[in-house]
Design an enzyme around this catalytic site. Structure first.
Site, short mmCIF file in Angstrom:
data_model
loop_
_atom_site.label_atom_id
_atom_site.label_comp_id
_atom_site.label_asym_id
_atom_site.label_seq_id
_atom_site.Cartn_x
_atom_site.Cartn_y
_atom_site.Cartn_z
N LYS A 212 0.84 -1.20 0.00
CA LYS A 212 0.00 0.00 0.00
C LYS A 212 0.87 1.25 0.00
O LYS A 212 0.66 2.17 -0.77
CB LYS A 212 -0.92 -0.01 1.23
CG LYS A 212 -1.80 1.22 1.30
CD LYS A 212 -2.87 1.10 2.35
CE LYS A 212 -2.39 1.60 3.69
NZ LYS A 212 -3.48 1.64 4.68
N GLU A 218 11.10 -4.79 3.29
CA GLU A 218 11.12 -6.21 2.94
C GLU A 218 10.59 -6.42 1.52
O GLU A 218 11.16 -7.17 0.72
CB GLU A 218 10.26 -7.04 3.92
CG GLU A 218 10.81 -7.13 5.32
CD GLU A 218 10.32 -6.01 6.23
OE1 GLU A 218 9.95 -4.92 5.71
OE2 GLU A 218 10.34 -6.19 7.45
N GLY A 269 -3.88 -2.23 6.09
CA GLY A 269 -3.24 -3.43 5.54
C GLY A 269 -3.91 -4.71 6.02
O GLY A 269 -4.24 -5.60 5.23
N ARG A 270 -4.13 -4.82 7.33
CA ARG A 270 -4.70 -6.05 7.88
C ARG A 270 -6.19 -6.21 7.58
O ARG A 270 -6.78 -7.24 7.90
CB ARG A 270 -4.43 -6.10 9.39
CG ARG A 270 -4.93 -4.87 10.14
CD ARG A 270 -4.31 -4.79 11.53
NE ARG A 270 -4.64 -3.56 12.25
CZ ARG A 270 -3.96 -2.42 12.14
NH1 ARG A 270 -2.93 -2.35 11.34
NH2 ARG A 270 -4.31 -1.36 12.86
N GLU A 356 -2.35 -6.21 15.98
CA GLU A 356 -1.90 -4.92 15.44
C GLU A 356 -3.01 -3.87 15.61
O GLU A 356 -2.73 -2.68 15.69
CB GLU A 356 -1.50 -5.06 13.96
CG GLU A 356 -0.49 -4.02 13.52
CD GLU A 356 0.05 -4.22 12.09
OE1 GLU A 356 -0.75 -4.11 11.15
OE2 GLU A 356 1.25 -4.46 11.93
N HIS A 387 -2.07 -32.17 20.02
CA HIS A 387 -0.84 -32.93 20.32
C HIS A 387 0.33 -31.99 20.56
O HIS A 387 1.48 -32.40 20.49
CB HIS A 387 -0.55 -33.90 19.18
CG HIS A 387 -1.62 -34.92 19.03
ND1 HIS A 387 -1.61 -36.11 19.74
CD2 HIS A 387 -2.78 -34.92 18.33
CE1 HIS A 387 -2.70 -36.81 19.44
NE2 HIS A 387 -3.42 -36.11 18.59
N LYS A 502 11.68 -0.56 12.91
CA LYS A 502 12.08 -0.25 11.53
C LYS A 502 13.17 0.82 11.52
O LYS A 502 14.15 0.73 10.78
CB LYS A 502 10.89 0.29 10.73
CG LYS A 502 9.80 -0.72 10.44
CD LYS A 502 8.73 -0.09 9.54
CE LYS A 502 7.50 -0.96 9.43
NZ LYS A 502 6.39 -0.35 8.71
O1 LIG Z 1 1.41 -2.78 2.28
P1 LIG Z 1 2.60 -2.15 2.93
O2 LIG Z 1 2.52 -0.65 2.89
O3 LIG Z 1 3.88 -2.64 2.30
O4 LIG Z 1 2.61 -2.53 4.46
C1 LIG Z 1 2.78 -3.84 4.91
C2 LIG Z 1 2.50 -3.99 6.37
O5 LIG Z 1 3.35 -3.19 7.15
C3 LIG Z 1 2.66 -2.69 8.29
O6 LIG Z 1 2.50 -1.33 8.11
C4 LIG Z 1 3.38 -2.98 9.57
O7 LIG Z 1 4.75 -2.85 9.46
C5 LIG Z 1 1.33 -3.42 8.28
O8 LIG Z 1 0.34 -2.75 8.95
C6 LIG Z 1 1.11 -3.61 6.83
O9 LIG Z 1 0.15 -4.60 6.63
#
Ligand SMILES: O=P(O)(O)OC[C@H]1O[C@](O)(CO)[C@@H](O)[C@@H]1O
Length: 526
Positions: A212, A218, A269-270, A356, A387, A502
Site C-alpha cells: 500500500k 522487505e 493493511g490487515r 496490530e 498434540h 524499523k
Molecule cells: O502494504 P505495505 O505498505 O507494504 O505494508 C505492509 C504492512 O506493514 C505494516 O504497516 C506494519 O509494518 C502493516 O500494517 C502492513 O500490513
C-alpha cells in the site's frame, strides 16, 4: 453525537463487574448443558452458526453486556465508520474496508471520488485482467500462458491473502475453479525468495508486488530479488510483474509493471483482503467469480453486524464476551483453533488483525488507559494443536479462552472409513470432545490426572468452507476486532508500534549504532 469514552468511565462496565460469574463446568453439565448448546446459538448466515454455549455467560451477564454495547454506542460507531467518519484518529483517515464488498450506508465521497465506485472499478479492472490472463490474451513475452502467480508483500499484504488462498485452494481444485497456483514471498530472509523462485518456472510466472505504502523495506528488497532472478533468466521484469498499491505511493506511476491496481489509505493493511490486495491474487488463482462469492459472504456478515440486538449480532456478541473475559475475568490470551486444514494460516492472519489493531495502551485521543486491551492471539489447526499446546490449555495455570471453528463437510470429498468412522467424523468428534472436556473437566483423585474444567470456548460451525463462508469468517473477525476497539476506546486502525524497530534496523544497516545496538550488530556480523 458519539461519546468516545474510556471503558472504565462507563456505568454499565461497573455493573458488569458486579454480576455473579458463571461456573462454566456447572452450567455445561447434564441436561442444562444440553439445553445451552441448543439455545446459545446465532445464525451468522446460511450455513454458518456462532455457538457460545460453553462461554462464561448467562442471562444476567448477557443483559449486562447488552447494556455495555448500548452505552458504548457500538452500533452507532459502526454506522459512523461505514458512513465515512474519520475513525482512524491517529492517521486522520476514514476506514472503508466494508465498502470493498458492499454499501451499508450513505455514499462515501472522499478526495472527490465516490469510494464504493472506486473499489468496484478496481475489482472490474482486476477481473478483466485475470480473465485475459486465463484466456491467454495477456501472456509472457514469448506469447505463452502464465501458469503461476507469486505475491510479494508482507503483513497485511501477505497474511490475509495467503490464508485466503490456502483456504480455497483445494475447494477450487475439486470445483473446477482452479486457474493457477499461487506462491507467496514475504520475509526479507533471502531463503524465502530463493526457495519460492527455485520452486517455480519463472518464465511462466506472473508476480504481484503488493504494498500500500510502496515503501516497505522487505517488499522492495524482495522485488529486487525477483527482478534479479528474472534478468538472470533473460526475462523482461516489466512483462512479468503487476503492482497493487495506493495511487499516492511511489510505485503507482512506475513503468516497471504490466498493470497497476489500486487500494487507498482508507483500507488498513490487515483489513485489505477484500480489496485489490486480496483481489488480484485470488482472482488470478481462482477466477473473479470466486472472489465475488467471497466478497458476498463478507458483505452478509457486515450487514448482520449492524443489528442492534446483541443476541442477533454474533460479531458484537463475540467482541463483548472477549472484553468480559479480558477485563473482568482477567484472561490474557485467546486461542483460535480451526478444525480445518484449509484454515492452517487463518490464525496467523488473525494474529495481525487482532494484535496490530488492539495492542494499544493509549485511547484514540492519545491518553493512557487504565485497563487491559487486546489479548495475545495464537492458534493452530486441530487436531494438530491437541498434540502440541493443549496440555497447557487443559491443565495449565492460565485460563485461555478458545475460539473453535469447525465444518460438517470437508472440501476435497475423499475420505476413508477406519474403525467405523470417517476421518471427517473423527475430526468433528475431536472438536465436540474438546469443548466439553475444556468446559466440564473430569475429577480425579490423582491431581496429575485431574481436569478442573471451567475453560470457556465458542465455536463457529459451518456446512463447508467455501468462498462465501470464508468471506463471512473473515468479516466476522474484522467486525469483532472493530467492536472491541470501540469498547476499549482505542484506535484499531493505526500501528505506530511497528515503527521503532524499523527505524533502528535502518540505523544498523547504515552503521550508525552505539551501545547495545552496536554490540548486537557486531554479534550478528552486520
Ligand atoms: O502494504 P505495505 O505498505 O507494504 O505494508 C505492509 C504492512 O506493514 C505494516 O504497516 C506494519 O509494518 C502493516 O500494517 C502492513 O500490513
Amino acid at each position: 453525537m458519539l461519546n468516545w469514552k474510556n471503558l472504565d468511565t462507563l456505568a454499565s462496565y461497573e455493573e458488569l463487574k458486579k454480576v455473579e460469574p458463571v461456573n462454566v463446568a456447572e452450567v455445561m453439565s447434564g441436561e442444562n448443558g444440553a439445553e445451552r448448546v441448543k439455545n446459545y446459538s446465532i445464525p451468522m448466515m446460511d450455513g454458518l452458526t456462532y455457538n457460545y454455549a460453553a462461554k462464561a455467560v448467562d442471562e444476567k451477564v448477557l443483559a449486562a453486556l447488552a447494556k455495555l454495547a448500548e452505552e458504548a454506542q457500538l452500533i452507532e460507531k459502526y454506522e459512523s465508520l461505514y458512513n465515512g467518519a474519520v475513525i482512524n484518529t491517529g492517521e486522520k483517515r476514514l476506514v472503508l474496508h466494508q465498502l470493498t464488498r458492499g454499501q451499508l450506508g450513505n455514499d462515501v465521497v472522499a478526495d472527490g471520488v465516490n469510494k464504493r465506485d472506486f473499489y468496484v472499478s478496481q475489482q472490474e479492472r482486476i477481473a478483466d485482467f485475470a480473465n485475459k490472463v486465463h484466456a491467454g490474451e495477456i501472456t509472457n513475452a514469448a506469447g505463452e500462458k502464465f501458469t503461476t502467480v507469486v505475491q510479494i508483500g508482507i503483513g497485511g499484504s501477505d497474511l490475509g491473502p495467503r490464508a485466503m488462498y490456502l483456504a480455497l485452494e483445494n475447494w477450487a481444485k475439486v470445483n473446477n475453479k482452479f486457474k493457477m497456483e499461487a506462491k507467496f514471498i514475504s520475509n526479507v530472509d533471502p531463503d524465502d525468495a530463493a526457495a519460492v523462485l527455485n520452486s517455480i518456472d519463472v518464465a511462466h510466472s506472473i508476480f504481484i508486488l503488493v504494498s500500500k505504502s510502496g515503501t516497505t523495506l522487505e517488499t522492495l528488497t524482495n522485488e529486487s530479488f525477483v527482478k534479479d532472478a528474472l534478468a538472470k533468466a533473460g526475462l523482461d521484469a516489466s512483462k512479468h510483474m503487476i503492482a497493487v498499491t495506493s495511487e499516492t505511493s511511489p510505485l503507482a506511476k512506475s513503468d516497471d509493471y504490466l498493470a497497476a491496481f489500486f487500494m487507498d489509505d482508507y483500507i488498513g493493511g490487515r483489513y485489505s483482503s477484500s480489496s485489490a490486495v486480496g483481489g488480484a491474487v485470488l482472482s488470478l488463482a481462482f477466477g473473479p467469480d470466486v472472489f465475488a462469492e467471497f466478497l458476498a459472504g463478507a458483505a452478509e456478515v457486515d450487514k448482520t453486524a449492524t443489528n442492534k440486538d446483541l443476541l442477533k449480532n454474533p460479531e458484537m456478541l463475540d467482541a463483548l464476551i472477549g472484553v468480559y473475559e479480558r477485563n473482568v475475568l482477567g484472561y490474557p490470551s485467546t486461542a483460535v483453533l480451526p478444525y480445518s486444514q484449509a484454515l492452517s494460516r487463518f490464525p496467523a492472519h488473525l494474529q495481525q488483525l487482532d494484535m496490530e489493531s488492539n495492542g494499544k495502551s493509549v485511547n484514540r485521543f492519545g491518553e493512557p488507559v487504565d485497563y487491559v486491551t487486546g489479548p495475545v492471539i495464537f492458534g493452530e489447526p486441530g487436531t494438530n494443536g491437541q498434540h502440541s499446546f493443549y496440555q497447557l490449555l487443559h491443565q495449565g495455570t492460565d485460563i485461555v479462552p478458545l475460539q473453535f471453528i469447525g465444518f460438517k463437510n470437508n472440501q476435497i470429498g475423499t475420505d476413508v472409513v477406519i474403525q467405523d468412522s470417517t476421518s471427517q467424523q473423527k475430526l468433528c468428534a475431536n472438536v465436540a470432545a474438546q469443548i466439553v472436556a475444556f468446559a466440564c473437566g473430569k475429577a480425579d483423585e490423582n491431581r496429575n490426572k485431574n481436569f478442573e474444567g471451567g475453560r470457556p470456548s465458542s465455536i463457529i460451525i459451518g456446512e463447508q468452507l467455501t468462498p462465501k463462508t470464508l468471506g463471512a469468517l473473515l468479516a466476522h473477525f474484522e467486525n469483532k476486532v472493530m467492536f472491541q476497539g470501540f469498547v476499549w476506546n482505542v484506535n484499531s486502525f493505526d500501528q505506530e508500534g511497528v515503527q521503532l524497530g524499523k527505524v533502528l534496523a535502518k540505523r544498523v544497516l547504515a552503521h550508525e549504532t552505539d551501545g547495545a545496538l552496536k554490540v548486537y550488530s557486531d554479534l550478528l556480523n552486520i
